[in-house]
Design a protein around this motif. Structure first.
Motif, short mmCIF file in Angstrom:
data_model
loop_
_atom_site.label_atom_id
_atom_site.label_comp_id
_atom_site.label_asym_id
_atom_site.label_seq_id
_atom_site.Cartn_x
_atom_site.Cartn_y
_atom_site.Cartn_z
N SER A 1 0.82 -1.21 0.00
CA SER A 1 0.00 0.00 0.00
C SER A 1 0.86 1.26 0.00
O SER A 1 2.02 1.26 0.42
CB SER A 1 -0.92 0.02 1.23
N GLY A 2 0.26 2.35 -0.46
CA GLY A 2 0.96 3.63 -0.44
C GLY A 2 1.29 4.07 0.97
O GLY A 2 2.32 4.70 1.21
N VAL A 3 0.43 3.74 1.93
CA VAL A 3 0.68 4.11 3.33
C VAL A 3 1.93 3.41 3.84
O VAL A 3 2.76 4.01 4.53
CB VAL A 3 -0.54 3.76 4.21
N ALA A 4 2.10 2.14 3.50
CA ALA A 4 3.29 1.40 3.93
C ALA A 4 4.55 2.00 3.32
O ALA A 4 5.60 2.09 3.99
CB ALA A 4 3.16 -0.08 3.53
N ILE A 5 4.48 2.41 2.07
CA ILE A 5 5.63 3.05 1.43
C ILE A 5 5.94 4.38 2.11
O ILE A 5 7.10 4.72 2.34
CB ILE A 5 5.37 3.26 -0.08
N ALA A 6 4.89 5.14 2.44
CA ALA A 6 5.08 6.43 3.10
C ALA A 6 5.76 6.24 4.46
O ALA A 6 6.62 7.05 4.86
CB ALA A 6 3.74 7.13 3.28
N GLU A 7 5.40 5.20 5.18
CA GLU A 7 6.03 4.91 6.47
C GLU A 7 7.53 4.68 6.29
O GLU A 7 8.35 5.14 7.09
CB GLU A 7 5.37 3.69 7.13
N LYS A 8 7.88 3.95 5.23
CA LYS A 8 9.30 3.70 4.94
C LYS A 8 10.02 5.00 4.61
O LYS A 8 11.13 5.25 5.12
CB LYS A 8 9.42 2.71 3.78
N ILE A 9 9.39 5.84 3.78
CA ILE A 9 10.02 7.11 3.41
C ILE A 9 10.25 7.97 4.65
O ILE A 9 11.33 8.56 4.82
CB ILE A 9 9.13 7.87 2.39
N ARG A 10 9.23 8.07 5.51
CA ARG A 10 9.33 8.95 6.68
C ARG A 10 10.41 8.51 7.67
O ARG A 10 10.93 9.32 8.42
CB ARG A 10 7.98 9.05 7.39
N LYS A 11 10.76 7.24 7.67
CA LYS A 11 11.83 6.78 8.55
C LYS A 11 13.19 7.29 8.10
O LYS A 11 14.13 7.39 8.89
CB LYS A 11 11.86 5.25 8.59
N GLU A 12 13.30 7.63 6.81
CA GLU A 12 14.60 8.01 6.25
C GLU A 12 14.64 9.44 5.70
O GLU A 12 15.73 9.99 5.50
CB GLU A 12 14.96 7.04 5.10
N ASP A 13 13.47 10.02 5.48
CA ASP A 13 13.44 11.34 4.83
C ASP A 13 12.26 12.15 5.39
O ASP A 13 11.10 11.84 5.11
CB ASP A 13 13.28 11.16 3.32
N ARG A 14 12.57 13.18 6.18
CA ARG A 14 11.52 14.02 6.77
C ARG A 14 11.07 15.12 5.81
O ARG A 14 10.04 15.76 6.03
CB ARG A 14 12.04 14.67 8.06
N ASP A 15 11.86 15.37 4.77
CA ASP A 15 11.61 16.54 3.93
C ASP A 15 10.75 16.28 2.70
O ASP A 15 10.09 17.19 2.21
CB ASP A 15 12.95 17.13 3.46
N ALA A 16 10.76 15.07 2.17
CA ALA A 16 10.02 14.80 0.94
C ALA A 16 8.54 15.10 1.14
O ALA A 16 7.94 14.72 2.15
CB ALA A 16 10.21 13.35 0.52
N ALA A 17 7.95 15.79 0.18
CA ALA A 17 6.51 16.07 0.22
C ALA A 17 5.78 14.83 -0.33
O ALA A 17 5.98 14.45 -1.48
CB ALA A 17 6.18 17.29 -0.62
N ILE A 18 4.96 14.21 0.51
CA ILE A 18 4.22 13.01 0.11
C ILE A 18 2.78 13.39 -0.18
O ILE A 18 2.11 14.01 0.65
CB ILE A 18 4.27 11.94 1.22
N VAL A 19 2.31 13.03 -1.37
CA VAL A 19 0.93 13.30 -1.76
C VAL A 19 0.26 11.97 -2.09
O VAL A 19 0.74 11.22 -2.94
CB VAL A 19 0.86 14.23 -2.98
N PHE A 20 -0.82 11.65 -1.38
CA PHE A 20 -1.53 10.41 -1.62
C PHE A 20 -2.57 10.58 -2.72
O PHE A 20 -3.26 11.60 -2.80
CB PHE A 20 -2.22 9.92 -0.35
N LEU A 21 -2.67 9.56 -3.56
CA LEU A 21 -3.68 9.51 -4.62
C LEU A 21 -4.61 8.35 -4.30
O LEU A 21 -4.15 7.25 -3.98
CB LEU A 21 -3.01 9.26 -5.98
#
Length: 244
Positions: free
Chosen positions: A64-84
């Motif tokens: 899921s996109g939420v699971a990917i976002a969790e992975k991103i947030r563990k390593e990158d606080r700056d990326a702007a995440i937009v859910f579709l």
């Protein structure tokens, strides 16, 4: 600007890519778009800070996109995440991950353009540089990357988001004066300035930065400082809500 679109629908990737390229052409913005139909391909190739903006489809077969976002947030606080997504059901969960926006499919052109306006304005703001000399070398840090500045007897200590520490002969008053126009910075004690964007908790006289730096704040002004921090967080949440 580097942009990733992670969506198992080739049609949706193509439609969104067209909107992004149209915006870039109108605003003379240089962008690179990487589209991923396979979410696991994205996670295998992803590296922190590679993308300024990441679009994630919430409903995908493999992950899921939420699971990917969790992975991103563990390593990158700056990326702007937009859910579709085709449904608003996961909106609370999405914003708990500090999502920048939540867009219903098919993506509306005006909605996407407004969001990109906000992103590019933020990039311009965050592009401001704080310059100082450290051991005869000149350094330039983005304001958004600075976590803590504190006076340490004969020098000033600066800690950035990567936990890199710098020492400079600049005075605390000089640094505070330079950053005073930025609402994100707060003096919490004598000779101690923090970036509220990196605060993990702010309570009981202790300010925790990035989950690992514990700093005491002024006991006599604790109510005022705590209220200032709450007001800042509320203003950020309100801005995110207004984008919708």
């Amino acid at each position: 600007m580097n942009i990733a679109i992670v969506d198992d629908s080739r049609t949706d990737i193509g439609q969104l890519s067209e909107l992004l390229r149209e915006y870039a052409s109108i605003n003379h913005l240089e962008i690179r778009i990487d589209g991923f139909q396979n979410p696991r391909e994205f996670t295998s190739l992803y590296t922190p800070y590679k993308y300024t903006l990441v679009f994630l489809d919430i409903y995908m077969n493999e992950i899921s996109g939420v699971a990917i976002a969790e992975k991103i947030r563990k390593e990158d606080r700056d990326a702007a995440i937009v859910f579709l997504t085709t449904s608003p059901d996961h909106m609370p969960e999405a914003f708990s991950l500090h999502a920048y926006d939540y867009i219903l499919k098919p993506a509306d052109k005006n909605r996407v353009f407004r969001m990109l306006d906000d992103i590019t304005k933020k990039e311009t703001k965050d592009g401001k540089l704080f310059s100082f000399a450290d051991r005869n070398a000149e350094h330039h840090l983005r304001y958004s990357d600075i976590m803590v500045i504190r006076s340490n007897s004969h020098y000033l200590q600066i800690i950035d988001k990567d936990m890199t520490e710098y020492k400079t002969r600049m005075t605390f008053s000089e640094a505070a004066a330079t950053l005073s126009g930025e609402g994100r910075f707060l003096t919490i004690n004598r000779g101690m300035l923090i970036n509220m964007d990196h605060v993990t908790s702010f309570t009981d006289g202790i300010c925790v930065i990035n989950g690992s730096i514990y700093l005491p704040y002024n006991v006599k002004k604790h109510k005022e400082l705590e209220q200032t921090y709450r007001n800042y967080i509320f203003s950020q949440l309100r801005q995110n809500t207004l984008r919708g």
